[in-house]
Design a protein around this motif. Structure first.
Motif, short mmCIF file in Angstrom:
data_model
loop_
_atom_site.label_atom_id
_atom_site.label_comp_id
_atom_site.label_asym_id
_atom_site.label_seq_id
_atom_site.Cartn_x
_atom_site.Cartn_y
_atom_site.Cartn_z
N ALA A 46 0.83 -1.22 0.00
CA ALA A 46 0.00 0.00 0.00
C ALA A 46 0.86 1.26 0.00
CB ALA A 46 -0.90 -0.01 1.23
N TYR A 47 2.18 1.11 -0.22
CA TYR A 47 3.10 2.26 -0.10
C TYR A 47 3.16 3.05 -1.40
CZ TYR A 47 7.30 4.80 1.36
OH TYR A 47 8.18 5.78 1.70
N GLY A 48 3.12 4.36 -1.29
CA GLY A 48 3.31 5.21 -2.48
C GLY A 48 2.04 5.46 -3.24
N PRO A 49 2.10 6.33 -4.26
CA PRO A 49 0.91 6.70 -5.04
C PRO A 49 0.27 5.51 -5.75
CG PRO A 49 2.72 8.19 -5.50
CD PRO A 49 3.29 7.09 -4.69
N ASN A 50 1.10 4.54 -6.18
CA ASN A 50 0.53 3.39 -6.89
C ASN A 50 0.22 2.24 -5.95
OD1 ASN A 50 0.62 4.63 -9.35
ND2 ASN A 50 2.69 3.94 -9.81
N GLY A 51 0.23 2.51 -4.63
CA GLY A 51 -0.03 1.45 -3.66
C GLY A 51 -1.45 0.92 -3.80
N MET A 52 -1.61 -0.36 -3.50
CA MET A 52 -2.93 -0.99 -3.60
C MET A 52 -3.75 -0.67 -2.35
SD MET A 52 -2.53 -2.43 -6.42
CE MET A 52 -3.78 -3.63 -6.72
N ASN A 53 -5.07 -0.69 -2.49
CA ASN A 53 -5.95 -0.48 -1.34
C ASN A 53 -6.15 -1.78 -0.59
OD1 ASN A 53 -6.27 2.18 -1.82
ND2 ASN A 53 -8.30 2.03 -2.71
N LYS A 54 -6.41 -1.67 0.69
CA LYS A 54 -6.78 -2.84 1.50
C LYS A 54 -8.26 -2.70 1.86
CE LYS A 54 -2.40 -3.97 1.96
NZ LYS A 54 -1.94 -4.72 0.82
N MET A 55 -8.93 -3.83 1.86
CA MET A 55 -10.32 -3.83 2.31
C MET A 55 -10.34 -4.43 3.71
SD MET A 55 -13.63 -5.40 0.43
CE MET A 55 -13.71 -4.33 -0.98
N VAL A 56 -10.57 -3.61 4.71
CA VAL A 56 -10.53 -4.07 6.11
C VAL A 56 -11.93 -3.99 6.68
CG1 VAL A 56 -9.51 -3.67 8.37
CG2 VAL A 56 -8.19 -3.16 6.34
N ILE A 57 -12.37 -5.10 7.29
CA ILE A 57 -13.67 -5.09 7.97
C ILE A 57 -13.37 -5.27 9.45
CG2 ILE A 57 -15.88 -6.27 8.25
CD1 ILE A 57 -15.32 -7.16 5.21
N ASN A 58 -13.69 -4.25 10.27
CA ASN A 58 -13.28 -4.30 11.68
C ASN A 58 -14.27 -5.11 12.51
OD1 ASN A 58 -15.45 -2.65 12.08
ND2 ASN A 58 -14.30 -0.94 12.90
N HIS A 59 -14.06 -5.15 13.83
CA HIS A 59 -14.88 -6.00 14.70
C HIS A 59 -16.33 -5.54 14.77
CE1 HIS A 59 -13.53 -2.65 17.10
NE2 HIS A 59 -14.46 -2.90 17.99
N LEU A 60 -16.61 -4.31 14.35
CA LEU A 60 -18.00 -3.83 14.33
C LEU A 60 -18.62 -3.98 12.94
CD1 LEU A 60 -17.40 -0.54 16.33
CD2 LEU A 60 -18.37 -2.66 17.20
N LYS A 62 -17.61 -2.66 10.22
CA LYS A 62 -17.53 -1.45 9.39
C LYS A 62 -16.48 -1.70 8.32
CE LYS A 62 -17.22 3.59 9.77
NZ LYS A 62 -16.50 3.99 8.64
N LEU A 63 -16.78 -1.27 7.12
CA LEU A 63 -15.88 -1.54 5.99
C LEU A 63 -14.97 -0.34 5.74
CD1 LEU A 63 -15.20 -3.28 3.41
CD2 LEU A 63 -16.93 -1.94 2.25
N PHE A 64 -13.67 -0.62 5.59
CA PHE A 64 -12.70 0.42 5.24
C PHE A 64 -12.00 0.00 3.96
CE2 PHE A 64 -13.18 0.70 9.76
CZ PHE A 64 -13.09 2.06 10.05
N VAL A 65 -11.96 0.90 2.98
CA VAL A 65 -11.17 0.63 1.77
C VAL A 65 -10.14 1.75 1.70
CG1 VAL A 65 -11.22 0.34 -0.73
CG2 VAL A 65 -13.16 -0.40 0.63
N THR A 66 -8.89 1.41 2.00
CA THR A 66 -7.89 2.48 2.12
C THR A 66 -6.48 1.94 1.92
OG1 THR A 66 -6.98 4.14 3.62
CG2 THR A 66 -7.77 2.14 4.63
N SER A 380 -18.93 9.97 -4.17
CA SER A 380 -20.04 9.08 -4.54
C SER A 380 -20.34 8.05 -3.46
CB SER A 380 -19.71 8.37 -5.85
OG SER A 380 -18.40 7.85 -5.78
N THR A 381 -19.33 7.65 -2.67
CA THR A 381 -19.59 6.66 -1.62
C THR A 381 -18.96 7.12 -0.31
OG1 THR A 381 -17.56 5.42 -2.01
CG2 THR A 381 -19.47 4.76 -3.28
N ASP A 382 -19.45 6.55 0.79
CA ASP A 382 -18.90 6.89 2.11
C ASP A 382 -17.42 6.52 2.21
OD1 ASP A 382 -21.00 8.08 3.36
OD2 ASP A 382 -21.93 6.20 3.97
N ASN A 383 -17.08 5.33 1.66
CA ASN A 383 -15.68 4.88 1.74
C ASN A 383 -14.76 5.85 1.03
OD1 ASN A 383 -16.09 2.51 3.16
ND2 ASN A 383 -16.75 1.44 1.32
N LEU A 384 -15.20 6.32 -0.13
CA LEU A 384 -14.38 7.26 -0.91
C LEU A 384 -14.17 8.55 -0.12
CD1 LEU A 384 -13.03 7.81 -3.67
CD2 LEU A 384 -15.15 8.88 -4.37
N MET A 385 -15.24 9.04 0.50
CA MET A 385 -15.12 10.29 1.26
C MET A 385 -14.24 10.12 2.50
SD MET A 385 -18.70 12.28 0.93
CE MET A 385 -19.71 11.05 1.67
#
Length: 547
Positions: A46-60, A62-66, A380-385
Motif C-alpha cells: 500500500a506504499y506510495g501513489p501506486n499502492g494498492m488499497n486494502k479492504m478491512v472489515i473491523n470487529h464492528l 464497518k468496511l474500510f477501503v484504504t 459518490s460513496t462513504d468509503n471514498l469520502m
C-alpha cells in the motif's frame, strides 16, 4: 488421595498449567521477526501513489477501503506482542508528525528481515543491535546534509499547495492538484502571523453525492443539521450560545403547586408563557439574532423565537458547540439568561443551504483570517469520502510539520538511497563485527524505493542500480520517476516531490527503536489467559459432543 501428575522438569514446572514458554533464537527471536515481517509485507503493497488499497472489515463490521497504513493497523487490532511493538512505533509516528506511518513499517520490516540473515550467519543479537544503533545515529547525522530546500513562506497559497501535494498524492493519486489547493487555502487562511498552527482548526464536512471536484472550502463552520425555526438566513449575525436546553428555566429545587380551580390553572400557564416571552424579548433586546443551543428546543420557546425573529440552531454535540464558540468568538452560557455583548459571538452570515439533498447550516466569515476553516467534501460513496478525509488529514499534518521545521528532503527514494550509500561507506571504515549490521542497516533503506518500484510494476533491482549510479555521480536529489515508463530516475527537487525533514527523522528513529526492542527479546512467557472455558467452536452442537 488425588493422583499427582508430575510436571516436565525445567522452566515449565514453575508456571501454572496452560502457560506457554518460548526461548532461544529459533523459538523466540525468529518467531518475532517472522510476525513483524508479515505485518510489514501487508502494508508494503500500500506504499506510495501506486499502492494498492486494502479492504478491512473491523470487529464492528464497518468496511474500510484504504491504503493509509495508520487506519489499516488501527482497525486490524494486531494481537502478536512483537508485531504490536512495530504497530506502536507507527502510531507514535502518526501522533508525532501525522504522516509516514507506512515508511516506519516498511523500514522496520526490512531491518528485521536483514537482522535474521545476520543471526543465521552467526552474529550475536547484541552485535546486531549495537550495529543498528550506531548506524541509526549516523543516519540522523547525515540527514541534515540531504536537505535540498526549505519552505520560504507558508502564507503563500501557491507554495503551500506545492508542499502539501506529495502527501496528498500518496493517498489520492490523480486528484492531488485539486485537493492540495483546497487544503492549502484552508491551512493558510487559519495560519496566524504568530506562527502556532492548530490541526483541529481545519474541519471536514462530508456530504454524499456529486464528485470529488465539487468539494469546496469556506471560512467558518458547516453543520449537517436543519434549522429549528422559520428564519433561514441572517446577515451580520450576533450569536448567543447556550449549552442548556432552549426551554423555560427549571428551578433547582423540586416544588409542588396546589391549584384549586380552573382560573388558577389558566393563570399558572399564562405566567409560564409570559416568562418565556420576557426571556425571548430580553435576548432580542441585547441585539442577538441567532440562538445556538446544545439541548432540546421547547415548542413554546420556538414560538416566541419566531415571533421575535430569532434564528434557532440546535447542536447535539458539545464538541461542535465549543468549536462554534471558538469560530464566532462567543461564550457558551449554562442558563437561559440574556447574553452581554462580550458573551455574544459574531459572524458575517448564518444561512440554511442545501448541498445535494442534505440540509446544512453554514456559519460564514467573509474575512480570510478566521479561526476555523471547513472543507465540504463531496463523493459518490462513504468509503471514498473517508479516504479523501484521510488525505486531507495528511495534507494538514504536513503543513503543521513544516510550521515546526521548514527543511525539506527529496522524496521518491532519493533520500533513502543517499543515506544507504553513505552508511554503507561508513560501515567499511568500522572495525569489529558491527560493520556487518551497519551495512545491513544501509541495505534496509533500499526497501523504500524497492516498494515504490514493485507497486508501480517496475523491475526494482534495475531501478536501485540506476539510483546508485546517479548518486555516486553526486546527484543527491535523484529519485524514482513514478510517471515515467519503466525504471526512470528524475531530479526530485525539480519535480517538486519533497518530504518534510521531521517525517524522515522520526520515521528512522522510531523504526530502529522498534526493531531493536523486538530483537532484544530472547524469551516469550505467556501466562494462561484469564476467563472461563471458551465457547465451543462453530460446527459443534454441544459441550458433550465427542471431539
Amino acid at each position: 488421595m488425588a493422583l499427582h501428575v508430575p510436571k516436565a522438569p525445567g522452566f515449565a514446572q514453575m508456571l501454572k498449567d496452560g502457560a506457554k514458554h518460548y526461548s532461544g533464537l529459533e523459538e523466540a527471536v525468529f518467531r518475532n521477526i517472522k510476525a513483524c515481517k508479515e505485518l510489514a509485507q501487508t502494508t508494503r503493497t500500500a506504499y506510495g501513489p501506486n499502492g494498492m488499497n486494502k479492504m478491512v472489515i473491523n470487529h464492528l463490521e464497518k468496511l474500510f477501503v484504504t491504503n493509509d497504513a495508520a487506519t489499516i493497523l488501527r482497525e486490524l487490532e494486531v494481537q502478536h506482542p512483537a508485531a504490536k511493538m512495530v504497530v506502536m512505533a507507527s502510531h507514535m509516528q502518526e501522533q508525532e508528525v501525522g504522516d509516514g506511518t507506512n515508511f516506519v513499517l516498511v523500514f522496520a520490516g526490512a531491518l528485521m528481515e536483514l537482522a535474521e540473515e545476520l543471526l543465521r550467519m552467526g552474529l550475536s543479537v547484541s552485535e546486531v543491535i549495537e550495529g543498528y544503533e550506531i548506524a541509526c545515529h549516523k543516519a540522523l547525522e547525515i540527514l541534515p546534509d540531504c536537505v535540498c530546500t526549505s519552505a520560504k513562506n507558508l502564507h503563500d497559497i501557491t507554495e503551500a499547495t506545492a508542499l502539501i501535494r506529495p502527501a496528498v498524492m500518496s493517498k489520492q493519486y490523480g486528484n492531488e492538484d485539486f485537493l492540495s489547493n483546497l487544503i492549502a487555502q484552508a491551512c493558510v487562511s487559519i495560519f496566524p502571523e504568530s506562527g502556532n498552527f492548530n490541526v483541529d482548526s481545519v474541519r471536514v464536512c462530508k456530504i454524499m453525492g456529486c464528485g470529488i471536484t465539487a468539494s469546496t472550502m469556506l471560512h467558518g463552520m458547516v453543520f449537517k443539521k436543519e434549522l429549528e425555526g422559520d428564519l433561514t438566513s441572517v446577515k451580520d449575525a450576533n450569536i448567543a450560545v447556550f449549552s442548556c436546553p432552549f426551554d423555560c428555566m427549571v428551578t433547582e429545587t423540586k416544588g409542588t403547586v396546589l391549584i384549586k380551580n380552573a382560573k388558577e390553572l389558566m393563570n399558572f400557564s399564562k405566567g409560564e408563557e409570559d416568562m418565556m416571552e420576557a426571556q425571548m424579548q430580553a435576548i432580542k433586546e441585547t441585539g442577538a439574532n441567532v440562538v445556538v443551543t446544545g439541548g432540546k428546543v421547547a415548542d413554546m420557546a420556538l414560538h416566541y423565537a419566531n415571533k421575535y425573529n430569532l434564528m434557532v440552531v440546535r447542536l447535539n454535540s458539545k464538541w461542535d458547540l465549543r468549536r462554534l464558540c471558538k469560530t464566532v468568538g462567543a461564550i457558551a452560557l449554562p442558563r437561559m439568561t440574556p447574553p452581554t455583548p462580550e458573551e455574544m459571538g459574531h459572524c458575517d452570515s448564518v444561512y440554511l443551504s442545501e448541498v445535494g439533498d442534505t440540509q446544512v447550516v453554514v456559519f460564514k466569515h467573509e474575512k480570510e483570517d478566521g479561526a476555523i476553516a471547513t472543507m465540504v467534501l463531496r463523493g459518490s460513496t462513504d468509503n471514498l469520502m473517508d479516504d479523501i478525509e484521510r488525505a486531507v488529514d495528511d495534507g494538514v499534518n504536513t503543513f503543521k510539520v513544516l510550521v515546526r521545521d521548514k527543511r525539506l528532503l527529496p522524496g521518491a527514494g532519493a533520500t533513502e538511497i543517499e543515506l544507504a550509500k553513505q552508511i554503507a561507506a561508513y560501515g567499511e571504515t568500522c572495525p569489529g563485527l558491527e560493520q556487518y549490521a551497519i551495512k545491513k542497516f544501509a541495505e534496509a533503506f533500499e526497501a523504500v524505493p524497492r516498494a515504490l518500484a514493485e507497486n508501480s510494476g517496475v523491475k526494482a533491482n534495475e531501478l536501485i542500480s540506476k539510483l546508485y549510479a546517479e548518486h555516486h555521480k553526486g546527484n543527491k536529489n535523484m529519485g524514482f520517476d513514478i510517471e515515467g515508463e519503466g525504471p526512470v530516475v528524475k531530479d526530485m527537487l525539480e519535480a517538486g516531490i519533497l518530504d518534510p525533514y521531521l517525517v524522515k527523522h522520526w520515521g528512522i528513529k522510531l523504526a530502529t527503536n522498534a526493531a531493536v526492542t523486538v530483537l532484544r527479546v530472547d524469551q516469550i512467557i505467556m501466562a494462561k489467559p484469564a476467563g472461563g472455558p471458551k465457547p465451543p467452536p462453530q460446527g459443534k452442537k454441544d459441550w458433550d459432543d465427542e471431539d
